[in-house]
Structures are given as C-alpha cells and as structure tokens.
Enzyme design. Structure first.
Site, PDB file in Angstrom:
ATOM      1  N   HIS A 189       0.813  -1.220   0.000  1.00 49.78           N
ATOM      2  CA  HIS A 189       0.000   0.000   0.000  1.00 49.78           C
ATOM      3  C   HIS A 189       0.842   1.265   0.000  1.00 49.78           C
ATOM      4  O   HIS A 189       0.475   2.267  -0.597  1.00 49.78           O
ATOM      5  CB  HIS A 189      -0.970  -0.001   1.173  1.00 49.78           C
ATOM      6  CG  HIS A 189      -2.177  -0.794   0.859  1.00 49.78           C
ATOM      7  ND1 HIS A 189      -3.177  -0.310   0.059  1.00 49.78           N
ATOM      8  CD2 HIS A 189      -2.504  -2.059   1.153  1.00 49.78           C
ATOM      9  CE1 HIS A 189      -4.069  -1.246  -0.095  1.00 49.78           C
ATOM     10  NE2 HIS A 189      -3.697  -2.327   0.549  1.00 49.78           N
ATOM     11  N   ARG A 332     -12.706  -6.602 -18.139  1.00 53.65           N
ATOM     12  CA  ARG A 332     -12.465  -8.041 -18.161  1.00 53.65           C
ATOM     13  C   ARG A 332     -13.237  -8.693 -17.015  1.00 53.65           C
ATOM     14  O   ARG A 332     -13.189  -8.220 -15.887  1.00 53.65           O
ATOM     15  CB  ARG A 332     -10.970  -8.329 -17.996  1.00 53.65           C
ATOM     16  CG  ARG A 332     -10.704  -9.821 -17.900  1.00 53.65           C
ATOM     17  CD  ARG A 332      -9.242 -10.127 -17.849  1.00 53.65           C
ATOM     18  NE  ARG A 332      -8.675  -9.898 -16.540  1.00 53.65           N
ATOM     19  CZ  ARG A 332      -7.389 -10.083 -16.255  1.00 53.65           C
ATOM     20  NH1 ARG A 332      -6.553 -10.455 -17.206  1.00 53.65           N
ATOM     21  NH2 ARG A 332      -6.926  -9.877 -15.053  1.00 53.65           N
ATOM     22  N   GLU A 431      -4.897 -15.850 -24.530  1.00 54.28           N
ATOM     23  CA  GLU A 431      -3.775 -16.093 -23.615  1.00 54.28           C
ATOM     24  C   GLU A 431      -3.505 -17.580 -23.418  1.00 54.28           C
ATOM     25  O   GLU A 431      -2.539 -17.964 -22.790  1.00 54.28           O
ATOM     26  CB  GLU A 431      -3.991 -15.383 -22.270  1.00 54.28           C
ATOM     27  CG  GLU A 431      -5.333 -15.618 -21.634  1.00 54.28           C
ATOM     28  CD  GLU A 431      -5.575 -14.745 -20.391  1.00 54.28           C
ATOM     29  OE1 GLU A 431      -4.617 -14.176 -19.854  1.00 54.28           O
ATOM     30  OE2 GLU A 431      -6.739 -14.657 -19.964  1.00 54.28           O
ATOM     31  N   ASN A 454       1.147 -12.086 -20.950  1.00 58.30           N
ATOM     32  CA  ASN A 454       1.693 -12.530 -19.651  1.00 58.30           C
ATOM     33  C   ASN A 454       1.429 -14.021 -19.482  1.00 58.30           C
ATOM     34  O   ASN A 454       2.298 -14.780 -19.053  1.00 58.30           O
ATOM     35  CB  ASN A 454       1.045 -11.770 -18.485  1.00 58.30           C
ATOM     36  CG  ASN A 454       1.227 -10.273 -18.615  1.00 58.30           C
ATOM     37  OD1 ASN A 454       2.026  -9.828 -19.414  1.00 58.30           O
ATOM     38  ND2 ASN A 454       0.475  -9.514 -17.848  1.00 58.30           N
ATOM     39  N   ASP A 455       0.208 -14.427 -19.815  1.00 57.47           N
ATOM     40  CA  ASP A 455      -0.110 -15.851 -19.716  1.00 57.47           C
ATOM     41  C   ASP A 455       0.273 -16.605 -20.976  1.00 57.47           C
ATOM     42  O   ASP A 455       0.746 -17.736 -20.905  1.00 57.47           O
ATOM     43  CB  ASP A 455      -1.606 -16.035 -19.436  1.00 57.47           C
ATOM     44  CG  ASP A 455      -1.901 -15.883 -17.954  1.00 57.47           C
ATOM     45  OD1 ASP A 455      -1.161 -16.480 -17.152  1.00 57.47           O
ATOM     46  OD2 ASP A 455      -2.837 -15.158 -17.600  1.00 57.47           O
ATOM     47  N   ARG A 465       5.051 -18.184 -14.713  1.00 57.52           N
ATOM     48  CA  ARG A 465       5.464 -16.781 -14.759  1.00 57.52           C
ATOM     49  C   ARG A 465       5.934 -16.254 -13.409  1.00 57.52           C
ATOM     50  O   ARG A 465       6.458 -15.146 -13.314  1.00 57.52           O
ATOM     51  CB  ARG A 465       4.332 -15.904 -15.325  1.00 57.52           C
ATOM     52  CG  ARG A 465       3.097 -15.817 -14.473  1.00 57.52           C
ATOM     53  CD  ARG A 465       1.920 -15.258 -15.268  1.00 57.52           C
ATOM     54  NE  ARG A 465       1.501 -13.942 -14.793  1.00 57.52           N
ATOM     55  CZ  ARG A 465       0.392 -13.331 -15.182  1.00 57.52           C
ATOM     56  NH1 ARG A 465      -0.415 -13.897 -16.076  1.00 57.52           N
ATOM     57  NH2 ARG A 465       0.067 -12.150 -14.727  1.00 57.52           N
ATOM     58  N   CYS A 502      -2.889  -6.689 -24.195  1.00 60.93           N
ATOM     59  CA  CYS A 502      -2.887  -6.079 -22.864  1.00 60.93           C
ATOM     60  C   CYS A 502      -1.878  -6.731 -21.933  1.00 60.93           C
ATOM     61  O   CYS A 502      -1.823  -6.413 -20.752  1.00 60.93           O
ATOM     62  CB  CYS A 502      -4.282  -6.084 -22.258  1.00 60.93           C
ATOM     63  SG  CYS A 502      -4.973  -7.741 -22.113  1.00 60.93           S
TER      64      CYS A 502
HETATM   65  C1  PEP Z   1      -2.116 -11.456 -19.494  1.00 60.89           C
HETATM   66  O1  PEP Z   1      -2.173 -12.645 -19.180  1.00 60.89           O
HETATM   67  O2  PEP Z   1      -1.355 -11.011 -20.379  1.00 60.89           O
HETATM   68  C2  PEP Z   1      -2.946 -10.470 -18.794  1.00 60.89           C
HETATM   69  C3  PEP Z   1      -2.975  -9.201 -19.164  1.00 60.89           C
HETATM   70  O3  PEP Z   1      -3.670 -10.919 -17.733  1.00 60.89           O
HETATM   71  P1  PEP Z   1      -3.114 -11.077 -16.243  1.00 60.89           P
HETATM   72  O4  PEP Z   1      -1.723 -10.516 -16.203  1.00 60.89           O
HETATM   73  O5  PEP Z   1      -4.074 -10.343 -15.371  1.00 60.89           O
HETATM   74  O6  PEP Z   1      -3.159 -12.573 -16.082  1.00 60.89           O
HETATM   75 MG    MG Z   2      -3.797 -13.396 -17.991  1.00 61.43          MG
END
Ligand code: PEP
Ligand code: MG
Length: 558
Positions: A189, A332, A431, A454-455, A465, A502
């Site tokens: 925080h 989302r 993803e 990211n996924d 990850r 994203c």
């Molecule tokens: C992703 O997986 O790229 C994503 C944006 O979702 P999160 O990081 O919330 O899993």
């Molecule tokens: Mg994701």
C-alpha cells in the site's frame, strides 16, 4: 556517503532530512480472566473505538488518495465485523479464559499467517493489513494512542521498517517528500499510495534502512530504487540537477502523450491503459491513455471477506465509465484462481493452479457470481463505450457459453426494466495457446481479441510466470511467441475484427515496433509506459515497422 539499493516503488527524485518512524512495540501480556463478561465488554469497547477511528481515517483517505484506494479502510472496518474472527476471539476469552489482548493477538496472527503463506505477492501483502487492524484494536485495549506521523510539521523523508495503510493515510502528506522502507514490494500500500500522490519512494531496502538516523540527509531516486545516505556535495549537486530534469521530462512527456499515436506515414493505432480502479483510471488519462484496454476487475473482489454485490460492482464500474466518457473501456470479467485466491471462495487445493479452475472456467460453473458481474457491467455501460472481455478462453464452446450467459444477463435487465447498454462489443483474451492457434475459428464469434502475453508466454513456453528459476524461458520475442501473435492478428483481420494486446509486452519499448509492424490495432499498458510508447510509434513509419517485424520473425532467437 552510503548507497542503499531497494525496490523502485514510485518514480521521482527528492533530497531531504530523514524522519525515522518507529512505532511503539506493544507488549502483549497474558493472564487468566475471572470475569469473562467484563473482558468481553472491554473487547467490545476497543472494537467500537477502532471502528470510529477507521471511519475517520477512511474519510481523510478518500479526500487525499481517492475513493478506491481508500476502500482498504472499508475492508479494515469489515474485518472488525468478521463473524469468524469475532467468534474465535470471544471463544478464547469465554472458554480458555484468556485476556482480550492475548485472545485477539493470537487470532490475528492465525489470520495473518494464512496470507503470509500465499503464493501471490498481492495476497501476501494483505497480511500487513490484517496485522494493521489488529494493532489498532490492541492499542485501544491497552490505551496507548500515538499518531506521530499525523503531527509532522516540517518537510521530511519518512524512513520506517514498514508503513501500514493507516500510517500512510494518517500522515500529514504536505510534509512528506518521500518514503523509504525496509519491507514491502511494488504492490504494497505504501507503494500504491506513493504513486498516486506522486511521492518518490523506495521500498524493500532490507534492515539496512534501519541504520538511517533521524536528521540524516537523504537522496531518494524512486525510479532507480536507490537511496543515498549523507551524500557529498558533488552528489547533492548532481541529484538536484537530476531532480529538475526529471520534473521537466515528466511534464513534457505528459504533454506529448496527449498527441495521437500515429506513425509518420499516418497509420493510426490506439494506446490505452491497463487499470485496476478509478484512481488508476484518472492517472491513465493524465499519461495520455485514449481509453482502457484492460480493467482488471479482481480489485473489487480482493481485500475483503465476502463477495461484492451487483450494486457495489455497478457503482465501481460506473465511476470509471463516467470518467472515460465515450472513450473505450474494456472490462475483463473475473480472473481469479491461478495465483490469485479469494478467502471466501473455496477453489480447493490444486496441483497445477495455473492450469486449473481459473477465470472463465470458474465463472462458467459459478454462474451466480458471473451473471451478477455481467449485469453490473452492462448497467455501468449504459450511455458509455464499454466492452466485455472474457479471460482464459480456450475454445469456442467456452466462448459460446459465456456469450449465452451475457445474453441471459441482458434479458434479465430488460425484464426488470433497468437501464443498460444493449450493444456492447464482446471480446476475448487470447492467452491460452489453443486460442491463438485456432484464432480463425474464434474470430468468427467475437468483436475483438486482446492478446494476454503474460499468460500466453507462460503457457507456450511451459514456464511458470512466477518462478524465478525458469525466468530465462520467459521471452516475449521468442520466435514461437512472435509467430503466434502474427497468426492471431491475421486471423482477426481476415474476419474484419480488431486486435489489441494487454500483456506487459504491449508496453515494452523493444517490442512496440515489431507489434506495430505485425498490424496490432490497440496497445494496452501501464499508464507510465504510455508517453514513451506513443513517442516510439510517432517516430516510425508503418513501412519501417513492417521491416523490423519481418526481420524479427526471421531470427532463430532474440
Ligand atoms: C495477461 O495474461 O497477459 C494479462 C494481461 O492478464 P493477467 O496478467 O491479469 O493474467
Ligand atoms: Mg492473464
């Protein structure tokens, strides 16, 4: 002069005097109580007093850091009414006959230990919240009130082992030039509030931070995660210059970021933000976001002991929609599971949580909570440009089931005569590698794709990850990843649909020219990355970017 290295929590440079904050350690004594009724009454009084204080802090925080960040204190308040916690404390007093301080302290530690053991960094950080509330009640039980941070009367850099949400909220912010703490990570925080307030901060310095003395001259470089203790004249001069330059750069970048993301030859793409709440939405606009490409709705579900109601969700989404006006806002649906757990939703033990009951998989089972969220999104979208995005879609059957539930939510609102957005674009996150490979099939049934790298990277490369040991495999520019991205973009365009990204890769300066060249339509990233991303896009022609993409695709490795 000593240089300490920590975690960069909030960018900016400041020079000032240290104020070392050492909260009084509460000594918890343990004794046997004869009159448990009287002990319960003592506990009750301390709980009431704590609630009054928290309500006041909540109001102050709402003014200073905004409604959403201040919501942490609502969570604290709710925690004080948590029936499981209260029953446990009262049970210890009544049955074990221990005093209220000891009963409460044991129960709080039990709770905090559960959070401490969680995988997810964000959830682990919640242990500090639990302890913060516990300390407040204990202080009230012991009658030891002290709020030195509220009394600061000259500008200082606050140095502490850790700062609780209450410490940060009560601080006299006018007098705080910067923070540095021994504990904490980027999602603590202190870090979140520092970023919102634009106060430079370095966290996670380790115990060495505690060797700083009151009155020491400090330099904080929050962008680099560096603290200099007792700097020499030359260093002071250098940092004074860097501080001036930082401010000029930040102001210039914010102005330039308001320009559209158009290549030199006129190709227009959208640069939008990943946000978590209304405060980050406000910051995103300042940094030049043209809308929101990813609202992570998890923020509403974390930090609490019960599920948020449809009404509560509606209000939260609506506040963001109003701020965005007619700009796109991609919401989302709930992405819980994997490394994000909710204390009130029993997902059960899983051997492979990232491959388990997560996101849309869970929502398709728990249609009660999924539909409440969908109704809230549709209602919030009334008169605004809201789009719905389903996470973790692996095949067309999941997509159809999700869309059918969205249609049901719409029909329910219609029947109830509640205003809602009758037309919202429906898209998915790409993803899961299966979705990327069969993107041509899915493209027929969506309005848009957003690539969640990211996924997508972790699943394609088969590397967790969150696991440092396999981080070497986590390569956004790996030929396999670039080929998948190319495939997804082509499939979407062939079906006449737009495609965004994203995942963190969309804001990566090295990746942007390649993604632009591959034909990505929308880049969604953390707000602070937007000015540079727009500058990169504006410096290139589409033909140049296509050349860079072709070159990148031809390489055997990055
Ligand atoms: C992703 O997986 O790229 C994503 C944006 O979702 P999160 O990081 O919330 O899993
Ligand atoms: Mg994701």
């Amino acid at each position: 002069m000593r240089t300490l290295k920590g975690i960069a929590a909030s960018a900016g440079i400041t020079v000032g005097k240290a104020y070392v904050y050492r909260p009084v350690e509460l000594a918890i004594e343990r004794w046997r109580v004869e009159d448990s009724e009287a002990e319960l009454a003592r506990l009750q009084r301390a709980l009431e007093e704590s609630k009054e204080q928290l309500s006041e802090i909540h109001v102050k925080a709402e003014v200073e850091v905004g409604e959403d960040t201040a919501r942490i204190f609502e969570a604290h308040l709710m925690f004080l009414d948590d029936p499981v916690l209260l029953e446990e404390v009262r049970g210890r007093i009544e049955k074990e006959r221990v005093n209220a301080e000891a009963a409460l302290s044991d129960a709080i530690e039990g709770y905090a230990a559960i959070f401490d053991a969680m995988e997810d960094e964000y959830m682990r950080a919640r242990a500090a919240d639990v302890r913060d509330v516990g300390q407040r009640v204990l202080r009230n039980l012991l009658g030891s009130g002290e709020e030195p941070l509220a009394e600061l009367s000259s500008p200082v850099i606050v140095v502490a082992r850790d700062l609780t949400p209450s410490d940060t909220a009560q601080m006299n912010k006018e007098m705080v030039q910067g923070f540095c703490t021994a504990m904490g990570g980027t999602t603590s925080h202190t870090a979140i509030m520092a970023r919102i307030l634009g106060i430079p901060a370095v966290v996670g310095l380790g115990d060495v931070a505690l060797s700083i003395n009151n009155g020491d001259t400090l330099i904080i470089d929050g962008g680099e995660g560096v603290v200099k203790v007792a700097p020499d004249e030359e260093t002071l001069e250098r940092y004074a210059r860097l501080e001036r330059e930082f401010k000029v750069r930040r102001d210039e970048a914010k102005v330039a970021a308001q320009l559209p993301a158009r290549t030199r030859d006129g190709h227009r793409v959208e640069v939008v933000a990943n946000i978590g709440d209304v405060d980050s939405a406000r910051i995103a606009l300042e940094y030049g976001a043209e809308g929101v490409g990813l609202l992570r709705t998890e923020f509403l579900y974390l930090d609490r002991t019960t599920m948020p109601s449809e009404e509560e969700q509606y209000k939260a989404y609506r506040a963001i929609a109003e701020l965005m006006g007619q700009r796109p806002l991609v919401i989302r649906t709930l992405d819980i599971g994997g490394d994000k757990q909710l204390p009130y939703l029993d997902i059960g033990d899983e051997l492979n949580p990232f491959l388990g009951w997560r996101a849309i998989r869970l929502c398709l089972e728990r249609t009660d909570l999924f539909k409440a969220q969908l109704r809230a999104i549709l209602r919030a979208g009334h008169g605004h440009n809201v789009k719905v995005m389903f996470p973790m879609i692996a095949d067309v059957d999941e997509l159809r089931r999700a869309k059918a539930l969205l249609a049901e939510a719409r029909a329910e609102l219609e029947a109830a005569d509640v205003p809602f957005a009758s037309k919202v674009e429906e898209g998915i996150m790409v993803e899961v590698p299966a979705a990327a490979i069969a993107a041509d099939v899915l493209a027929q049934e969506v309005d848009f794709f957003s690539i969640g790298t990211n996924d997508l990277i972790q699943y394609t490369m088969a590397c967790d990850r969150t696991n440092e040991k396999v981080a070497y495999l986590y390569q956004p520019l790996h030929p396999a990843i670039l080929r998948l991205i190319k495939r997804v973009i082509e499939a979407a365009h062939q079906a006449g649909k737009w495609v965004g990204m994203c995942g963190e890769m969309a804001g990566d300066a090295e990746a942007i020219p390649i993604l632009l060249g591959l034909g990505l339509d929308e880049f969604s990233m953390n707000a602070v990355a937007i000015p540079e991303a727009k500058a990169i896009i504006r410096s290139l022609s589409l033909a140049e970017a296509e050349g860079i993409a072709a070159k990148a695709l031809s390489l055997p490795e990055v």
